[in-house]
Motif scaffolding. Structure first.
Motif, PDB file in Angstrom:
ATOM      1  N   ASP A  49       0.773  -1.167  -0.044  1.00  0.00           N
ATOM      2  CA  ASP A  49      -0.114  -0.020   0.001  1.00  0.00           C
ATOM      3  C   ASP A  49       0.865   1.084  -0.010  1.00  0.00           C
ATOM      4  OD1 ASP A  49      -2.127  -1.693   0.119  1.00  0.00           O
ATOM      5  OD2 ASP A  49      -2.817  -1.465   2.171  1.00  0.00           O
ATOM      6  N   LEU A  53       1.444   4.103  -2.899  1.00  0.00           N
ATOM      7  CA  LEU A  53       1.063   5.547  -2.471  1.00  0.00           C
ATOM      8  C   LEU A  53       2.318   6.420  -2.998  1.00  0.00           C
ATOM      9  CD1 LEU A  53      -0.867   5.315   0.736  1.00  0.00           C
ATOM     10  CD2 LEU A  53      -1.689   5.914  -1.586  1.00  0.00           C
ATOM     11  N   MET A 197      -7.408  12.302   7.607  1.00  0.00           N
ATOM     12  CA  MET A 197      -6.334  11.711   6.658  1.00  0.00           C
ATOM     13  C   MET A 197      -7.103  12.028   5.288  1.00  0.00           C
ATOM     14  SD  MET A 197      -4.747   8.356   7.594  1.00  0.00           S
ATOM     15  CE  MET A 197      -5.469   7.414   8.981  1.00  0.00           C
ATOM     16  N   ILE A 198      -8.125  12.370   5.314  1.00  0.00           N
ATOM     17  CA  ILE A 198      -9.146  12.678   3.837  1.00  0.00           C
ATOM     18  C   ILE A 198      -8.600  13.150   2.958  1.00  0.00           C
ATOM     19  CG2 ILE A 198     -10.575  14.557   4.758  1.00  0.00           C
ATOM     20  CD1 ILE A 198     -12.723  12.742   3.473  1.00  0.00           C
ATOM     21  N   GLU A 199      -7.755  14.536   3.308  1.00  0.00           N
ATOM     22  CA  GLU A 199      -7.327  15.379   2.370  1.00  0.00           C
ATOM     23  C   GLU A 199      -5.967  15.129   1.643  1.00  0.00           C
ATOM     24  OE1 GLU A 199      -9.043  17.526   0.571  1.00  0.00           O
ATOM     25  OE2 GLU A 199     -10.925  17.228   1.549  1.00  0.00           O
ATOM     26  N   TYR A 200      -5.221  14.098   2.551  1.00  0.00           N
ATOM     27  CA  TYR A 200      -3.945  13.804   1.856  1.00  0.00           C
ATOM     28  C   TYR A 200      -4.133  12.591   0.907  1.00  0.00           C
ATOM     29  CZ  TYR A 200      -2.000  15.680   6.162  1.00  0.00           C
ATOM     30  OH  TYR A 200      -1.577  16.592   7.215  1.00  0.00           O
ATOM     31  N   SER A 201      -3.324  12.664   0.125  1.00  0.00           N
ATOM     32  CA  SER A 201      -3.187  11.661  -1.299  1.00  0.00           C
ATOM     33  C   SER A 201      -1.910  11.299  -1.442  1.00  0.00           C
ATOM     34  CB  SER A 201      -4.003  12.243  -2.423  1.00  0.00           C
ATOM     35  OG  SER A 201      -3.320  13.177  -2.740  1.00  0.00           O
ATOM     36  N   LEU A 205      -0.112  10.711   2.214  1.00  0.00           N
ATOM     37  CA  LEU A 205      -0.961   9.697   2.695  1.00  0.00           C
ATOM     38  C   LEU A 205       0.106   8.550   3.210  1.00  0.00           C
ATOM     39  CD1 LEU A 205      -3.802   8.730   3.739  1.00  0.00           C
ATOM     40  CD2 LEU A 205      -3.894   7.649   1.594  1.00  0.00           C
ATOM     41  N   LYS A 209       0.711   6.718   6.965  1.00  0.00           N
ATOM     42  CA  LYS A 209       0.786   5.298   7.088  1.00  0.00           C
ATOM     43  C   LYS A 209       1.960   4.966   7.860  1.00  0.00           C
ATOM     44  CE  LYS A 209      -3.184   4.499   4.712  1.00  0.00           C
ATOM     45  NZ  LYS A 209      -4.254   4.145   5.659  1.00  0.00           N
TER      46      LYS A 209
END
Ligand code: SF4
Lengths: 295, 187
Positions: A49, A53, A197-201, A205, A209
């Motif tokens: 994962d 990312l 964490m919603i706005e991290y990509s 992100l 993790k």
């Protein structure tokens, strides 16, 4: 008797720390799947994962957010190194709290409803677990007469024999830190879609993790300090590892049989059970010492 | 294949968007998450957040209301990404295709990589669609999105697929397929 962990061992442990956290997380997902009668992902799934990312294209909402993510990982890295080198437990605790503040600031730094709710809930969680965590550190300090981790190795009996109840309270801290139900309040997946964490990509992100891997290592590490067997390095390593895994296994079972609670309930539970247990245990230790001293 | 490419195939995270589906397809997608199908064994997670996802599943035909939403979701996903149109409606508009408000399938708005036909497609077909979409991801190099050489893929489903039984099953009774049900013409 003083037990000095060799420098080399400390360095290796601090390098291996995130990977230990990753493996534990991988086993967690596998065991959870088996408990639900599923096959489950491979053990290395968290690793895949994160690598994936890092390979994704950059998509940034705000620069400040990235700064906060980096600070979050940085503080956790620092406290991990401190733990591995037998540093001050109180400093480790404060560093973790600082890291969590950065994490919350990262959630607040973007204009996003879910991120905001997630940040709020993260603060409620801190309100719930910080007193327990701090009192546990204090009770360890009372027993060892010092906050240094390496002093625990110099005791006559394992900590768990003197103060077992704070360990039970720490289970609440553990569940909150591991984002497990009933206390997966801030990252509530189906409710607020992983909250802070919603706005991290992409890579950012992935940083969060990795920070979580560090958290796993840190909290398990601190809890397994209760199982140090003084004067016996081999037995110490075995019992610490066994205790850490056992604690994690218990948390997986709790995760699978409970549903998420309201943050109100979490605060009440942690204050009523968590703090009371610690206070009772420390009182018992003092009364016993008083009677033994008076007799 | 580098480690990033390999990881990409091992952990596709899914975003599911319901354009104007009748919910038949959505229920089949959710069925994939159950222990019976267990898509998590392929590392597939349903994320519900475009910024975390790699695969966009679109069910239902696009209408004038949700075309901007669909475009928005697609644009918010970091590359590399793939789009899978689920069901007859997601692929072409299906039985709703000549409604006054329906534009057509998802490919009217976003580039679709894999079509999974069926009304609704079986969970196996949906899983197959995701696996086929990952095949397309293999064409990626150095993390930059190049138009894949292959065109869009259409997943073969039980409807219209020619069964090719292996020799050892030759004498077995034929498995019931969707074709064995009487069609309207015959009735
Ligand atoms: S393809 Fe069939 S099941 Fe799927 S949305 Fe359209 S009508 Fe519903």
């Amino acid at each position: 008797m003083n037990f000095q962990p060799s420098i080399l061992f400390s360095i290796l442990l601090s390098i291996a720390a995130p990977f230990i956290g990753m493996l534990i997380l991988g086993f967690d997902r596998k065991i959870t799947a088996r408990m639900q009668n599923r096959v489950g992902p491979p053990i290395l799934q968290p690793f895949y994962d994160v690598v994936k990312l890092f390979g994704k294209s950059e998509l940034m909402v705000k620069k400040a957010q990235i700064l906060f993510a980096l600070m979050f990982v940085g503080t956790l890295l620092l406290s991990t190194v401190l733990l591995c080198f037998g540093g001050d437990l109180l400093v480790i605790f404060f560093l973790i709290s600082t890291g969590m503040i950065f994490y919350t600031l990262g959630a607040y730094s973007v204009k996003s409803g879910f991120s905001f709710i997630g940040g709020n809930r993260e603060l409620y969680q801190m309100l719930a677990y910080e007193p327990i965590f701090m009192l546990t550190v204090f009770s360890v300090g009372l027993i060892t007469k010092s906050f240094r981790v390496d002093q625990i190795f110099g005791l006559e009996v394992p900590l768990v024999a003197i103060i077992p109840l704070p360990l039970v309270s720490m289970m609440i801290v553990f569940l909150i830190k591991m984002q497990k139900s009933p206390f997966d309040i801030s990252t509530a997946h189906t409710e607020i879609i992983s909250g802070p964490m919603i706005e991290y990509s992409g890579g950012y992100l992935a940083l969060l993790k990795i920070a979580h891997w560090y958290e796993i290592f840190l909290v398990i590490g601190i809890m397994s300090l209760f199982f140090v067997v003084p004067g016996n390095p081999v037995l110490t390593v075995v019992s610490m590892a066994a205790a850490g895994l056992a604690i994690y296994f218990v948390s997986i079972i709790i995760d699978n049989v409970t549903a998420r609670v309201h943050w109100n309930t979490m605060l009440r539970l942690s204050a009523a059970i968590g703090i009371t247990l610690i206070v009772v245990n420390v009182a018992i230790v003092y009364i016993v010492a008083y009677i033994a001293g008076g007799a | 294949m580098g480690i990033v490419e390999k990881s990409r195939l091992k952990s596709p995270w899914i975003l599911h968007y319901d354009c104007s589906s009748c919910n038949g397809c959505d229920i089949e997608i959710l069925a994939c998450l159950t222990p019976y199908y267990d898509i998590e064994r392929f590392g597939i997670l349903s994320k519900g957040n475009p910024k975390h996802s790699d695969v966009l599943l679109v069910t239902g035909g696009v209408n004038h209301r949700n075309k901007t939403v669909l475009k928005n979701l697609y644009d918010q996903m970091p590359a590399p990404k793939v789009v899978i149109a689920i069901g007859a409606c997601g692929s072409t508009g299906g039985i709703f295709h000549n409604c006054y408000n329906i534009l057509g399938g998802a490919d009217k708005i976003v580039p679709v990589d894999v079509y999974v036909p069926g009304c609704p497609p079986r969970p196996e077909a949906i899983i197959d669609g995701v696996v086929k979409a990952l095949d397309k991801l293999k064409h990626l190099q150095n993390g930059t999105w190049k138009e894949p050489e292959t065109g869009p893929i259409v997943v073969e489903t039980a409807v219209g697929a020619k069964p090719a039984p292996a020799a050892k099953y030759a004498n077995a009774a034929p498995a019931p397929t969707l074709n064995s049900q009487p069609t309207n013409k015959e009735a």
